[in-house]
Design a protein around this motif. Sequence first.
Motif, short mmCIF file in Angstrom:
data_model
loop_
_atom_site.label_atom_id
_atom_site.label_comp_id
_atom_site.label_asym_id
_atom_site.label_seq_id
_atom_site.Cartn_x
_atom_site.Cartn_y
_atom_site.Cartn_z
N VAL A 175 -53.45 -64.42 36.32
CA VAL A 175 -53.81 -65.63 37.06
C VAL A 175 -53.68 -65.39 38.56
O VAL A 175 -54.51 -65.84 39.36
N LYS A 176 -52.65 -64.68 38.96
CA LYS A 176 -52.47 -64.35 40.38
C LYS A 176 -53.69 -63.58 40.90
O LYS A 176 -54.20 -63.86 42.00
N PHE A 177 -54.15 -62.61 40.12
CA PHE A 177 -55.32 -61.83 40.53
C PHE A 177 -56.57 -62.71 40.58
O PHE A 177 -57.34 -62.65 41.55
N LEU A 178 -56.79 -63.53 39.57
CA LEU A 178 -57.98 -64.37 39.53
C LEU A 178 -57.97 -65.44 40.62
O LEU A 178 -59.03 -65.87 41.09
N THR A 179 -56.79 -65.86 41.03
CA THR A 179 -56.69 -66.80 42.14
C THR A 179 -57.18 -66.15 43.43
O THR A 179 -57.88 -66.78 44.24
N GLU A 180 -56.85 -64.88 43.60
CA GLU A 180 -57.28 -64.15 44.80
C GLU A 180 -58.74 -63.75 44.72
O GLU A 180 -59.44 -63.71 45.74
N TYR A 181 -59.20 -63.46 43.50
CA TYR A 181 -60.58 -62.99 43.31
C TYR A 181 -61.26 -63.83 42.23
O TYR A 181 -61.45 -63.39 41.09
N PRO A 182 -61.68 -65.05 42.56
CA PRO A 182 -62.25 -65.96 41.55
C PRO A 182 -63.63 -65.55 41.06
O PRO A 182 -64.14 -66.15 40.10
N SER A 183 -64.24 -64.55 41.67
CA SER A 183 -65.53 -64.05 41.19
C SER A 183 -65.39 -63.21 39.93
O SER A 183 -66.38 -62.96 39.24
N GLU A 184 -64.16 -62.80 39.61
CA GLU A 184 -63.94 -61.86 38.51
C GLU A 184 -63.61 -62.59 37.20
O GLU A 184 -63.25 -63.77 37.20
N THR A 185 -63.71 -61.86 36.12
CA THR A 185 -63.25 -62.37 34.82
C THR A 185 -62.56 -61.25 34.08
O THR A 185 -62.79 -60.06 34.35
N ILE A 186 -61.69 -61.60 33.15
CA ILE A 186 -60.93 -60.63 32.37
C ILE A 186 -61.20 -60.83 30.88
O ILE A 186 -61.05 -61.94 30.36
N LEU A 187 -61.63 -59.77 30.23
CA LEU A 187 -61.71 -59.75 28.77
C LEU A 187 -60.40 -59.20 28.24
O LEU A 187 -59.98 -58.10 28.64
N MET A 188 -59.74 -59.94 27.36
CA MET A 188 -58.41 -59.55 26.90
C MET A 188 -58.36 -59.52 25.37
O MET A 188 -58.34 -60.56 24.73
N ARG A 189 -58.38 -58.32 24.81
CA ARG A 189 -58.11 -58.20 23.39
C ARG A 189 -56.62 -58.51 23.17
O ARG A 189 -55.75 -57.89 23.76
N LEU A 190 -56.36 -59.48 22.29
CA LEU A 190 -54.99 -59.87 22.01
C LEU A 190 -54.69 -59.58 20.55
O LEU A 190 -55.32 -60.14 19.65
N LYS A 191 -53.71 -58.71 20.33
CA LYS A 191 -53.42 -58.20 18.99
C LYS A 191 -51.95 -58.40 18.66
O LYS A 191 -51.08 -58.23 19.52
N GLU A 192 -51.67 -58.77 17.41
CA GLU A 192 -50.28 -58.81 16.95
C GLU A 192 -49.86 -57.40 16.57
O GLU A 192 -50.49 -56.75 15.75
N GLU A 193 -48.77 -56.93 17.16
CA GLU A 193 -48.31 -55.55 17.02
C GLU A 193 -46.98 -55.48 16.30
O GLU A 193 -46.10 -56.33 16.48
N TYR A 194 -46.82 -54.47 15.49
CA TYR A 194 -45.58 -54.14 14.81
C TYR A 194 -45.14 -55.29 13.90
O TYR A 194 -45.92 -56.17 13.55
N GLU A 195 -43.90 -55.29 13.48
CA GLU A 195 -43.44 -56.24 12.46
C GLU A 195 -42.88 -57.51 13.11
O GLU A 195 -42.09 -57.43 14.06
N PRO A 196 -43.25 -58.67 12.59
CA PRO A 196 -42.63 -59.92 13.09
C PRO A 196 -41.15 -59.96 12.72
O PRO A 196 -40.72 -59.35 11.74
N TYR A 197 -40.38 -60.71 13.53
CA TYR A 197 -38.92 -60.72 13.30
C TYR A 197 -38.35 -62.10 13.65
O TYR A 197 -38.49 -62.58 14.77
#
Length: 297
Positions: free
Chosen positions: A117-139
């Motif tokens: 968000v800090k980066f996008l606030t400074e550069y609002p022309s940009e966008t971020i694609l974010m693959r979000l994955k659950e990793e390893y074992e839940p605890y």
Amino acid sequence: MDPAVKVLLYFLVVGVLGEQTPAFDRTDAPSVTWPDWMSFLPDYIPLSSLAMPGTHDTMAFYGGPLAECQIWNLENQYRAGVRFLDIRCRHYQDQLPIFHGVSYQRTYFLQVLQDTVKFLTEYPSETILMRLKEEYEPYQNTRSFYKSVAEVLSQVGEHWFLRTNSLPTLGQARGKVVILQDFSSKGEGEAFGPPYPGPMSISDAYQVSDDAVKLAEVERHLTVAQNGDPDRAYLTYCSGVHWILYTPEGLARKINPRVLEYLNIKTSVARRRSVGIVIMDFPGAELVRKIILDNWM
């Protein structure tokens, strides 16, 4: 001097001082930055058709040679031009620490989003694609991974995220994060973003026993992307590992320069679109720049 000793001394020096080449970087910051490159592209372009630099296991800085995949911190990745992230969270006591396999990466999903968000606030022309994955074992969790993600997004502010079932145009996504959801939301509620892998074309041959075979697969998929459906996302992972033969860093030293060579000599004859999203370990600034420039080639 014995050749084996020379090799050992070389890697000891590189480990201390770092190494920076056009395609591979083991130093703290990129030699060249391009933090606002999306500002030069028109709004109507679909994100799926863009050439976009990405990092594999974006936050994997710790855990030893088999776990470490990057050297630039997130801010420097963004400033270099990286726009695809591979974020992996372990669900641990209803929190979302970042992990690579069993290795804790000393930060949390909330911090990743705050830095974004800090980066996008400074550069609002940009966008971020974010693959979000659950990793390893839940605890020791009292709720689902989905609900923990929802809480963090709420803390950051829902307006920073573009909820959509398919990849939007650049204009629709400017100043926002588009989550590629690599976990289930069945029975939970609205998806956070397009499903991963969903309808995407993905080459991710991460178990590598021969770097020549890996390179051939990378080049094959980059060629497929250039002649593929302009409305479909093509993701090519240049990364890989072998528990004996290749660390992520060792493979990146071999593959990244060859990918840069490919981009320098590829032909534009009969091309329908860009090379797509190119995902790397330890990328060099020139390799990142060359991927970005493919949007105008």
